[in-house]
Design an enzyme around this catalytic site. Sequence first.
Site, PDB file in Angstrom:
ATOM      1  N   HIS A 176       8.674  36.107  79.692  1.00  0.00           N
ATOM      2  CA  HIS A 176      10.052  36.441  80.191  1.00  0.00           C
ATOM      3  C   HIS A 176       9.721  36.537  81.757  1.00  0.00           C
ATOM      4  CE1 HIS A 176      13.102  40.160  80.328  1.00  0.00           C
ATOM      5  NE2 HIS A 176      13.593  39.059  81.162  1.00  0.00           N
ATOM      6  N   THR A 210      10.687  47.650  78.555  1.00  0.00           N
ATOM      7  CA  THR A 210      10.737  46.505  77.950  1.00  0.00           C
ATOM      8  C   THR A 210      12.493  46.107  77.854  1.00  0.00           C
ATOM      9  OG1 THR A 210      10.296  45.196  75.930  1.00  0.00           O
ATOM     10  CG2 THR A 210      10.527  47.532  75.668  1.00  0.00           C
ATOM     11  N   THR A 211      12.616  45.151  77.334  1.00  0.00           N
ATOM     12  CA  THR A 211      13.981  44.727  77.010  1.00  0.00           C
ATOM     13  C   THR A 211      14.686  45.634  76.159  1.00  0.00           C
ATOM     14  OG1 THR A 211      13.309  42.443  77.004  1.00  0.00           O
ATOM     15  CG2 THR A 211      15.837  42.834  76.413  1.00  0.00           C
ATOM     16  N   ARG A 266       7.857  41.424  87.406  1.00  0.00           N
ATOM     17  CA  ARG A 266       7.095  42.461  87.156  1.00  0.00           C
ATOM     18  C   ARG A 266       5.704  41.796  86.602  1.00  0.00           C
ATOM     19  NH1 ARG A 266       9.535  46.590  82.943  1.00  0.00           N
ATOM     20  NH2 ARG A 266      10.970  46.966  84.355  1.00  0.00           N
ATOM     21  N   HIS A 267       5.680  40.968  85.897  1.00  0.00           N
ATOM     22  CA  HIS A 267       4.290  40.468  84.934  1.00  0.00           C
ATOM     23  C   HIS A 267       4.192  38.990  85.107  1.00  0.00           C
ATOM     24  CE1 HIS A 267       7.617  40.275  81.975  1.00  0.00           C
ATOM     25  NE2 HIS A 267       7.490  41.412  81.616  1.00  0.00           N
ATOM     26  N   HIS A 323      11.109  42.019  68.319  1.00  0.00           N
ATOM     27  CA  HIS A 323      11.015  43.145  69.131  1.00  0.00           C
ATOM     28  C   HIS A 323      10.410  44.091  68.334  1.00  0.00           C
ATOM     29  CE1 HIS A 323      11.571  46.104  72.226  1.00  0.00           C
ATOM     30  NE2 HIS A 323      11.964  44.963  72.891  1.00  0.00           N
ATOM     31  N   GLY A 324       9.418  44.725  68.588  1.00  0.00           N
ATOM     32  CA  GLY A 324       8.863  45.960  67.893  1.00  0.00           C
ATOM     33  C   GLY A 324       8.155  45.585  66.574  1.00  0.00           C
ATOM     34  N   ASN A 355       4.385  36.154  72.598  1.00  0.00           N
ATOM     35  CA  ASN A 355       5.066  36.473  73.787  1.00  0.00           C
ATOM     36  C   ASN A 355       3.861  37.026  74.505  1.00  0.00           C
ATOM     37  OD1 ASN A 355       5.794  38.273  75.847  1.00  0.00           O
ATOM     38  ND2 ASN A 355       7.840  38.482  75.143  1.00  0.00           N
ATOM     39  N   GLY A 378       5.113  40.167  70.689  1.00  0.00           N
ATOM     40  CA  GLY A 378       4.194  40.418  71.944  1.00  0.00           C
ATOM     41  C   GLY A 378       3.335  41.332  71.983  1.00  0.00           C
ATOM     42  N   HIS A 379       3.991  42.779  71.943  1.00  0.00           N
ATOM     43  CA  HIS A 379       2.981  43.872  72.310  1.00  0.00           C
ATOM     44  C   HIS A 379       1.990  43.731  71.136  1.00  0.00           C
ATOM     45  CE1 HIS A 379       1.987  47.979  73.757  1.00  0.00           C
ATOM     46  NE2 HIS A 379       1.776  48.008  72.376  1.00  0.00           N
ATOM     47  N   ARG A 437      -4.027  45.224  88.833  1.00  0.00           N
ATOM     48  CA  ARG A 437      -4.858  44.798  89.931  1.00  0.00           C
ATOM     49  C   ARG A 437      -4.332  44.012  90.754  1.00  0.00           C
ATOM     50  NH1 ARG A 437     -10.058  47.314  89.496  1.00  0.00           N
ATOM     51  NH2 ARG A 437      -9.502  49.431  88.843  1.00  0.00           N
ATOM     52  N   GLU A 458      18.576  35.441  68.457  1.00  0.00           N
ATOM     53  CA  GLU A 458      17.157  36.152  68.025  1.00  0.00           C
ATOM     54  C   GLU A 458      17.710  37.394  67.631  1.00  0.00           C
ATOM     55  OE1 GLU A 458      13.836  35.995  70.895  1.00  0.00           O
ATOM     56  OE2 GLU A 458      13.307  37.984  69.796  1.00  0.00           O
ATOM     57  N   ASP A 493       3.675  38.075  77.869  1.00  0.00           N
ATOM     58  CA  ASP A 493       4.072  38.850  79.046  1.00  0.00           C
ATOM     59  C   ASP A 493       2.720  39.785  79.391  1.00  0.00           C
ATOM     60  OD1 ASP A 493       6.272  37.649  79.107  1.00  0.00           O
ATOM     61  OD2 ASP A 493       7.639  39.259  78.410  1.00  0.00           O
ATOM     62  N   HIS A 494       2.107  40.566  78.314  1.00  0.00           N
ATOM     63  CA  HIS A 494       1.325  41.744  78.613  1.00  0.00           C
ATOM     64  C   HIS A 494       0.029  41.210  79.015  1.00  0.00           C
ATOM     65  CE1 HIS A 494       4.107  44.552  77.033  1.00  0.00           C
ATOM     66  NE2 HIS A 494       3.645  45.108  75.909  1.00  0.00           N
ATOM     67  N   GLU A 537      12.105  33.541  78.163  1.00  0.00           N
ATOM     68  CA  GLU A 537      13.185  34.440  77.986  1.00  0.00           C
ATOM     69  C   GLU A 537      13.697  34.798  79.533  1.00  0.00           C
ATOM     70  OE1 GLU A 537      11.930  38.537  76.730  1.00  0.00           O
ATOM     71  OE2 GLU A 537      11.312  37.665  74.883  1.00  0.00           O
ATOM     72  N   ARG A 555      11.113  37.872  84.586  1.00  0.00           N
ATOM     73  CA  ARG A 555      12.196  39.057  85.147  1.00  0.00           C
ATOM     74  C   ARG A 555      12.537  38.377  86.472  1.00  0.00           C
ATOM     75  NH1 ARG A 555      12.369  43.670  82.229  1.00  0.00           N
ATOM     76  NH2 ARG A 555      13.093  44.468  84.255  1.00  0.00           N
TER      77      ARG A 555
HETATM   78  N1  PXP Z   1      12.049  39.263  71.862  1.00  0.00           N
HETATM   79  C1  PXP Z   1      12.601  39.579  72.866  1.00  0.00           C
HETATM   80  C2  PXP Z   1      13.829  39.073  73.260  1.00  0.00           C
HETATM   81  C3  PXP Z   1      11.997  40.372  73.822  1.00  0.00           C
HETATM   82  O1  PXP Z   1      12.487  40.761  75.164  1.00  0.00           O
HETATM   83  C4  PXP Z   1      10.493  41.116  73.543  1.00  0.00           C
HETATM   84  C5  PXP Z   1       9.829  41.783  74.476  1.00  0.00           C
HETATM   85  O2  PXP Z   1       9.507  41.203  75.937  1.00  0.00           O
HETATM   86  C6  PXP Z   1      10.135  40.516  72.305  1.00  0.00           C
HETATM   87  C7  PXP Z   1      10.770  39.771  71.278  1.00  0.00           C
HETATM   88  C8  PXP Z   1       8.827  40.946  71.868  1.00  0.00           C
HETATM   89  O3  PXP Z   1       8.590  42.293  71.580  1.00  0.00           O
HETATM   90  P1  PXP Z   1       7.428  43.029  71.222  1.00  0.00           P
HETATM   91  O4  PXP Z   1       6.514  43.034  72.517  1.00  0.00           O
HETATM   92  O5  PXP Z   1       7.707  44.435  71.146  1.00  0.00           O
HETATM   93  O6  PXP Z   1       6.668  42.292  70.233  1.00  0.00           O
END
Ligand code: PXP
Length: 240
Positions: free
Chosen positions: A43, A100-101, A49-50, A191-192, A7, A213-214, A18, A151, A9-10, A70, A45
Amino acid sequence: MALLNVNIDHVATIRQARQADEPDPVWAAVQCELAGANGITVHLRKDRRHINDRDVRLLKETVACKFNLEMGMDAEIVKIAEKIRPDQITLVPENRAELTTEGGLDCVGQLKQLTEVVKRMHQKGILVSTFILPDEQHILASAEAGCDAVELHTGSYANAATDAQIEKHLNELRDARDAALTAGLVVHAGHGLTYRNIRPVACIEKLCEFNIGHSIVARAVLVGMQQAVQEMNNLIREPF
Ligand code: PXP
């Protein structure tokens, strides 16, 4: 073997800090793919936002592996997905103020809308996954709506502080996996998840796709995207 969708997004979040044109998530996607990622997730949104519309358009043109979009079930975003035709969409709940979600999609309460979105996506050849808490009700509702996959939200596992809590959440994920497989769904997770907590989840058989992602983008800032993706892929492929 489980697959890794990165992911990104970041990467767009840094760009938007910026409101500049770099770093470009499209370039990041290329790096992920060169390093062995099986999919790219973004994602789109409602508040942009990103990730923005231009990113989604260009990623559709350039991503050669799986492109997973997403999104919430908002009418405007559903129309964009129909037009862009990613390989897969993952439906998530979306709140304005969230970092985040948060939480999973309410597939039970939104069954009618979900069924309609699934029908429209399938008409365009797009696979549909729902991002849900590991809860049988939402799994059954996803199956009833005609989804292809779910998921499983790994956030509670990731936040667990004690060994007993970790084991409890791993058991919930295993039970949810069993219920999803019985309902005929493919099972993803995310997630996480981090380099430190991925192993026990990657050991759960038949979780076939991870969205991370993160932690990957955070590590990429320090070691480069290709190394960060390779390190995560190694852990997913050989978690034992
Ligand atoms: N899966 C979904 C559905 C999410 O919304 C996210 C966060 O955007 C992730 C996975 C990834 O989560 P993380 O950034 O904590 O790895």
